[in-house]
Design an enzyme around this catalytic site. Sequence first.
Site, mmCIF file in Angstrom:
data_model
loop_
_atom_site.group_PDB
_atom_site.id
_atom_site.type_symbol
_atom_site.label_atom_id
_atom_site.label_comp_id
_atom_site.label_asym_id
_atom_site.label_seq_id
_atom_site.Cartn_x
_atom_site.Cartn_y
_atom_site.Cartn_z
ATOM 1 N N ASP A 33 0.771 -1.236 0.119
ATOM 2 C CA ASP A 33 0.081 0.070 0.022
ATOM 3 C C ASP A 33 0.753 1.254 0.116
ATOM 4 O O ASP A 33 0.567 1.953 0.874
ATOM 5 C CB ASP A 33 -1.000 -0.064 1.160
ATOM 6 C CG ASP A 33 -2.154 -1.192 1.264
ATOM 7 O OD1 ASP A 33 -2.214 -1.459 0.249
ATOM 8 O OD2 ASP A 33 -2.485 -1.558 2.345
ATOM 9 N N ASP A 65 -8.421 -5.802 9.813
ATOM 10 C CA ASP A 65 -7.786 -4.845 8.798
ATOM 11 C C ASP A 65 -7.892 -3.479 9.560
ATOM 12 O O ASP A 65 -7.331 -2.484 9.072
ATOM 13 C CB ASP A 65 -8.763 -4.773 7.777
ATOM 14 C CG ASP A 65 -8.448 -6.032 6.650
ATOM 15 O OD1 ASP A 65 -7.392 -6.561 6.570
ATOM 16 O OD2 ASP A 65 -9.582 -6.725 6.373
#
Length: 590
Positions: free
Chosen positions: A310, A529
């Site tokens: 990411d 998450d």
Amino acid sequence: MNLPIRLSGRRKALALAGASALVAAGLVTIPVTTAHAATQCSVTYSTNQWQGGFTANITIRNVGDPLNGWTLGFTFPNSSQRLQQGWSATWSQSGSQVTAQSLSYNGSLATGASTSIGFNGSWSGSNPNPTSFTINGTTCNGGTPTTPPTGGPTTRPPTTPPTTPPTTPPTTPPGGGQRVDNPYVGARGYVNPEWKAKAESVSGGNRVSNNPTGVWIDRIAAIEGTPDSSSNGPMGVRDHLDEALAQGAGYIQFVIYNLPGRDCAALASNGELGPDDLPRYKSEYIDPIAAIMSDSKYRNLRIIAIIEIDSLPNLVTNTGSRATATPQCDTMKANGNYVNGVGYALAKLGAIPNVYNYVDAGHHGWIGWDDNFGPTADLLAQAARASGSTVNNVHGFITNTANYSATVEPYLTVTEQNRQSKWIDWNRYVDEQSFAQAFRQRLIQAGFPSSIGMLIDTSRNGWGGANRPTGPVTSGTLDQQVDGSRIDRRIHLGNWCNQSGAGLGERPRSAPASGIDAYVWIKPPGESDGSSTQIDNDEGKGFDRMCDPTYGGNPRNNNNMSGALAGAPISGAWFAAQFQQLMQNAYPPL
């Protein structure tokens, strides 16, 4: 974890959505022909099949004089076998005759060189392998096909190998201090005892607790171990390496994840380092990790380093004038600390002979559009050459890290028509495997070695359970047909946090398809998450509304509901309810 989505740029072109299945059903190797001195060839043909469909992966090896352009030819033994779509060649079928012509980038084959191509096909009745192949009219003969398992084709996918590792270590450790082409082949993966204990605390968790998972080093304190952390355990990097040796493991997987200004387009996975903390990243994070990994006692252990998820793709998709842009991502693009940080990590870790660097490359629902695909590959190449690194420090790339995109969509392939659907939204890919195989070729074009391999994180993309489709939907509106056919049951591709309905995916295994080094579980199943509500913590992890099940969305998911589970802790912390769901919806089923 951020999942930006491209919302515009509808351009028309031929879509090649190569979807490979999960377990090889047959293999044919056709070696050299001795009757022709100029053109001599070896063709390997392997199939992954399910009821009514299959994927073929073909490797062409030139064992004669150098070739400048080639045409492969073969005949389907069954008249029902049909070519549907292919990749890495220009494919055609006339009757039962199939031909594949080389493309500009793979037409020149020196003596001993090889190239890999493939296609998706359909069949009824039976799906026998071709028994003869030609290259430029010359027969490559002498192979004997391996018959599929008794009882005909398996359902998709067949049962995977047992997940319990052998009880005794290999007699010779597979590392040897020298890199191999695929570090996953012939090696047993390290089982993290901390994750194993969490998995086995949930009823039924012992069915999967012996699978290798990634060890996340997501802050400086995790290098030595963090006994008081909710997301890291007391074991540090050296502890895990020592335990790997004690287990007789052949490889261990670490996630290098602490860039300055980490994950600039999300809050749940923000990190401890500020945007300008590159000097700390180098001296307090990467340097100590490299010092531990370079200890000679670990030289026979293959150390897989997953480099900074990411990060770099955000600089393409979430900056400038894009609707998804954030000030934080604009800052990281301007100061160069993502690029230079990744380059520094690659250079330091790549100098250790038994470390294998795999750089995060997003996933098809982020990078699969035309205006993201090429620029991301070029940016990855730029980072690989930054801070004293070279592209040779990159062993490969990983897609779908900690995400939910299906490895293969068995009942849905991209066509020019269904690209217009809301789900596909003009993307050129609909699953991870076809994307990873195509993106690998673009990365090679950007300057990476042709030996690079791809990993796919399959830890949470199985999408089994009662809601899994059993075949394609061919009636109704275009959106109804696409939505009814896809196994990925998310509300939108832009949803990334603790997705409701997800299941464990394909179990970790090596070399499952052409160009793919392994299916891996880098995100340990059951680790959150991000939190469903604001939770104060000392790890720098914020609250992202995409983890709130009541949230109505933002431009990155076209303002849809988040699809997140309720009751989640901060990212990385154990989420037992999610783990139960993942086991319930596992595919292949447990």
